[in-house]
Design a protein around this motif. Structure first.
Motif, mmCIF file in Angstrom:
data_model
loop_
_atom_site.group_PDB
_atom_site.id
_atom_site.type_symbol
_atom_site.label_atom_id
_atom_site.label_comp_id
_atom_site.label_asym_id
_atom_site.label_seq_id
_atom_site.Cartn_x
_atom_site.Cartn_y
_atom_site.Cartn_z
ATOM 1 N N LYS A 49 0.837 -1.207 0.000
ATOM 2 C CA LYS A 49 0.000 0.000 0.000
ATOM 3 C C LYS A 49 0.874 1.260 0.000
ATOM 4 C CE LYS A 49 -2.543 0.855 3.658
ATOM 5 N NZ LYS A 49 -3.590 0.828 4.685
ATOM 6 N N SER A 50 1.954 1.245 0.795
ATOM 7 C CA SER A 50 2.874 2.390 0.841
ATOM 8 C C SER A 50 3.599 2.595 -0.482
ATOM 9 C CB SER A 50 3.908 2.197 1.957
ATOM 10 O OG SER A 50 3.293 2.161 3.212
ATOM 11 N N VAL A 51 4.018 1.497 -1.105
ATOM 12 C CA VAL A 51 4.718 1.580 -2.398
ATOM 13 C C VAL A 51 3.769 2.126 -3.462
ATOM 14 C CG1 VAL A 51 5.800 0.237 -4.248
ATOM 15 C CG2 VAL A 51 6.407 -0.202 -1.879
ATOM 16 N N LEU A 52 2.528 1.647 -3.465
ATOM 17 C CA LEU A 52 1.547 2.137 -4.436
ATOM 18 C C LEU A 52 1.269 3.627 -4.241
ATOM 19 C CD1 LEU A 52 -0.922 -0.886 -4.578
ATOM 20 C CD2 LEU A 52 0.610 -0.090 -6.393
ATOM 21 N N ALA A 53 1.222 4.068 -2.992
ATOM 22 C CA ALA A 53 1.015 5.497 -2.733
ATOM 23 C C ALA A 53 2.203 6.309 -3.247
ATOM 24 C CB ALA A 53 0.807 5.738 -1.234
ATOM 25 N N ALA A 54 3.421 5.796 -3.040
ATOM 26 C CA ALA A 54 4.612 6.484 -3.543
ATOM 27 C C ALA A 54 4.632 6.474 -5.069
ATOM 28 C CB ALA A 54 5.876 5.812 -2.993
ATOM 29 N N ALA A 55 4.201 5.364 -5.665
ATOM 30 C CA ALA A 55 4.161 5.267 -7.128
ATOM 31 C C ALA A 55 3.167 6.267 -7.699
ATOM 32 C CB ALA A 55 3.788 3.851 -7.559
ATOM 33 N N GLU A 56 2.074 6.470 -6.991
ATOM 34 C CA GLU A 56 1.089 7.443 -7.446
ATOM 35 C C GLU A 56 1.698 8.841 -7.483
ATOM 36 O OE1 GLU A 56 -3.051 8.636 -5.573
ATOM 37 O OE2 GLU A 56 -2.939 6.478 -6.030
ATOM 38 N N GLY A 57 2.526 9.160 -6.486
ATOM 39 C CA GLY A 57 3.216 10.447 -6.461
ATOM 40 C C GLY A 57 4.187 10.580 -7.617
ATOM 41 N N THR A 58 4.895 9.504 -7.930
ATOM 42 C CA THR A 58 5.831 9.505 -9.058
ATOM 43 C C THR A 58 5.081 9.743 -10.361
ATOM 44 O OG1 THR A 58 7.322 7.996 -7.921
ATOM 45 C CG2 THR A 58 7.553 8.144 -10.291
ATOM 46 N N LEU A 59 3.981 9.048 -10.522
ATOM 47 C CA LEU A 59 3.169 9.195 -11.734
ATOM 48 C C LEU A 59 2.642 10.614 -11.858
ATOM 49 C CD1 LEU A 59 2.150 7.606 -14.141
ATOM 50 C CD2 LEU A 59 0.144 6.978 -12.802
ATOM 51 N N GLN A 60 2.220 11.188 -10.740
ATOM 52 C CA GLN A 60 1.710 12.563 -10.746
ATOM 53 C C GLN A 60 2.814 13.535 -11.161
ATOM 54 O OE1 GLN A 60 -1.559 13.242 -10.286
ATOM 55 N NE2 GLN A 60 -1.034 15.276 -10.993
ATOM 56 N N ASN A 61 4.047 13.308 -10.655
ATOM 57 C CA ASN A 61 5.177 14.167 -11.038
ATOM 58 C C ASN A 61 5.432 14.107 -12.535
ATOM 59 O OD1 ASN A 61 5.669 15.074 -8.466
ATOM 60 N ND2 ASN A 61 7.323 13.637 -8.066
ATOM 61 N N LEU A 62 5.320 12.906 -13.112
ATOM 62 C CA LEU A 62 5.539 12.756 -14.549
ATOM 63 C C LEU A 62 4.452 13.476 -15.345
ATOM 64 C CD1 LEU A 62 6.623 9.021 -14.754
ATOM 65 C CD2 LEU A 62 8.062 11.023 -15.135
ATOM 66 N N GLN A 63 3.224 13.424 -14.869
ATOM 67 C CA GLN A 63 2.122 14.058 -15.583
ATOM 68 C C GLN A 63 2.146 15.574 -15.463
ATOM 69 O OE1 GLN A 63 -1.248 12.066 -13.877
ATOM 70 N NE2 GLN A 63 -1.129 10.358 -15.314
ATOM 71 N N ASP A 64 2.623 16.080 -14.327
ATOM 72 C CA ASP A 64 2.628 17.522 -14.090
ATOM 73 C C ASP A 64 3.792 18.244 -14.759
ATOM 74 O OD1 ASP A 64 0.376 17.239 -12.588
ATOM 75 O OD2 ASP A 64 1.392 17.373 -10.649
ATOM 76 N N GLY A 65 4.868 17.521 -15.031
ATOM 77 C CA GLY A 65 6.065 18.152 -15.578
ATOM 78 C C GLY A 65 5.858 18.672 -16.982
ATOM 79 N N PRO A 66 6.551 19.779 -17.328
ATOM 80 C CA PRO A 66 6.438 20.306 -18.681
ATOM 81 C C PRO A 66 7.097 19.367 -19.687
ATOM 82 C CG PRO A 66 8.132 21.490 -17.472
ATOM 83 C CD PRO A 66 7.469 20.540 -16.499
ATOM 84 N N ILE A 67 6.499 19.304 -20.858
ATOM 85 C CA ILE A 67 7.022 18.425 -21.893
ATOM 86 C C ILE A 67 8.261 19.039 -22.545
ATOM 87 C CG2 ILE A 67 6.503 17.376 -24.138
ATOM 88 C CD1 ILE A 67 3.606 17.118 -23.171
ATOM 89 N N ARG A 68 8.215 20.311 -22.817
ATOM 90 C CA ARG A 68 9.343 20.996 -23.473
ATOM 91 C C ARG A 68 9.719 22.247 -22.695
ATOM 92 N NH1 ARG A 68 11.874 17.907 -27.054
ATOM 93 N NH2 ARG A 68 10.420 16.848 -28.410
ATOM 94 N N GLU A 69 10.997 22.385 -22.455
ATOM 95 C CA GLU A 69 11.533 23.594 -21.830
ATOM 96 C C GLU A 69 12.185 24.422 -22.931
ATOM 97 O OE1 GLU A 69 11.350 24.474 -18.688
ATOM 98 O OE2 GLU A 69 10.658 22.637 -17.741
ATOM 99 N N PRO A 70 11.990 25.731 -22.914
ATOM 100 C CA PRO A 70 12.593 26.557 -23.976
ATOM 101 C C PRO A 70 14.126 26.597 -23.902
ATOM 102 C CG PRO A 70 11.365 27.927 -22.417
ATOM 103 C CD PRO A 70 11.154 26.499 -22.021
ATOM 104 N N ASP A 71 14.668 26.594 -22.708
ATOM 105 C CA ASP A 71 16.110 26.655 -22.534
ATOM 106 C C ASP A 71 16.703 25.239 -22.608
ATOM 107 O OD1 ASP A 71 18.560 28.154 -21.721
ATOM 108 O OD2 ASP A 71 18.410 26.798 -19.996
ATOM 109 N N LEU A 72 17.802 25.079 -23.342
ATOM 110 C CA LEU A 72 18.424 23.767 -23.504
ATOM 111 C C LEU A 72 18.870 23.169 -22.168
ATOM 112 C CD1 LEU A 72 20.531 24.147 -26.771
ATOM 113 C CD2 LEU A 72 18.396 22.900 -26.436
ATOM 114 N N ASN A 73 19.418 23.994 -21.288
ATOM 115 C CA ASN A 73 19.853 23.496 -19.979
ATOM 116 C C ASN A 73 18.659 23.038 -19.149
ATOM 117 O OD1 ASN A 73 22.595 23.915 -20.442
ATOM 118 N ND2 ASN A 73 22.467 26.049 -19.782
#
Length: 152
Positions: A49-73
């Motif tokens: 149950k704890s691992v699944l909760a942590a995995a949900e957070g990881t998945l949320q981070n992946l979904q929330d992150g921007p796909i493209r950043e304008p700056d190369l760095n």
């Protein structure tokens, strides 16, 4: 890699805190008695149950992150972060599979016994690593063989 192992330990510690505090298996009892098996079943389910909760957070981070950043760095940094998140998610997936396998071993009566030697794995080892499938000695021998084959 050490950070991911540390995260696994933190998640396991969280699962242990969720267990009832009125019982801890001991060597004084019959090995893999019903009380032992029930304790480890509850521990493994809480850990999952704890691992699944942590995995949900990881998945949320992946979904929330921007796909493209304008700056190369910034883009390189984001892609590195995504790679770390994906590796973490893969580790969590593999850990859940190991937890499920341990639960199946409990159901089949094989939990707590070394898959190589047939000897008891030991209560303390199982408390530290509930998904263990081998005694410490068998695990060390397995790792030595693995290292030798990698070095060849």
């Amino acid at each position: 890699m050490a950070s991911a192992a540390h995260d696994d330990i933190d998640v396991l510690a969280k699962a242990k805190r969720a267990l009832p505090h009125d019982y801890t298996p001991s060597d004084d009892e019959e090995y893999m008695s019903d009380k032992h098996l029930n304790y480890f079943r509850v521990l493994l389910l809480e850990w999952k149950k704890s691992v699944l909760a942590a995995a949900e957070g990881t998945l949320q981070n992946l979904q929330d992150g921007p796909i493209r950043e304008p700056d190369l760095n910034d883009r390189a940094s984001s892609e590195t972060d995504w790679g770390i998140e994906l590796r973490t998610r893969d580790r969590q997936r593999k850990l859940i599979a190991k937890i499920d396998a341990a639960l199946r071993r409990i159901d089949s009566g094989e939990y707590g016994w070394c898959q190589v030697t047939g000897d008891p794995i030991g209560i303390n080892r199982l408390i530290a690593r509930p998904i263990a499938t081998m005694t410490v000695e068998a695990q060390q021998a397995h790792e030595r063989r693995e290292k030798v084959s990698r070095d060849d």
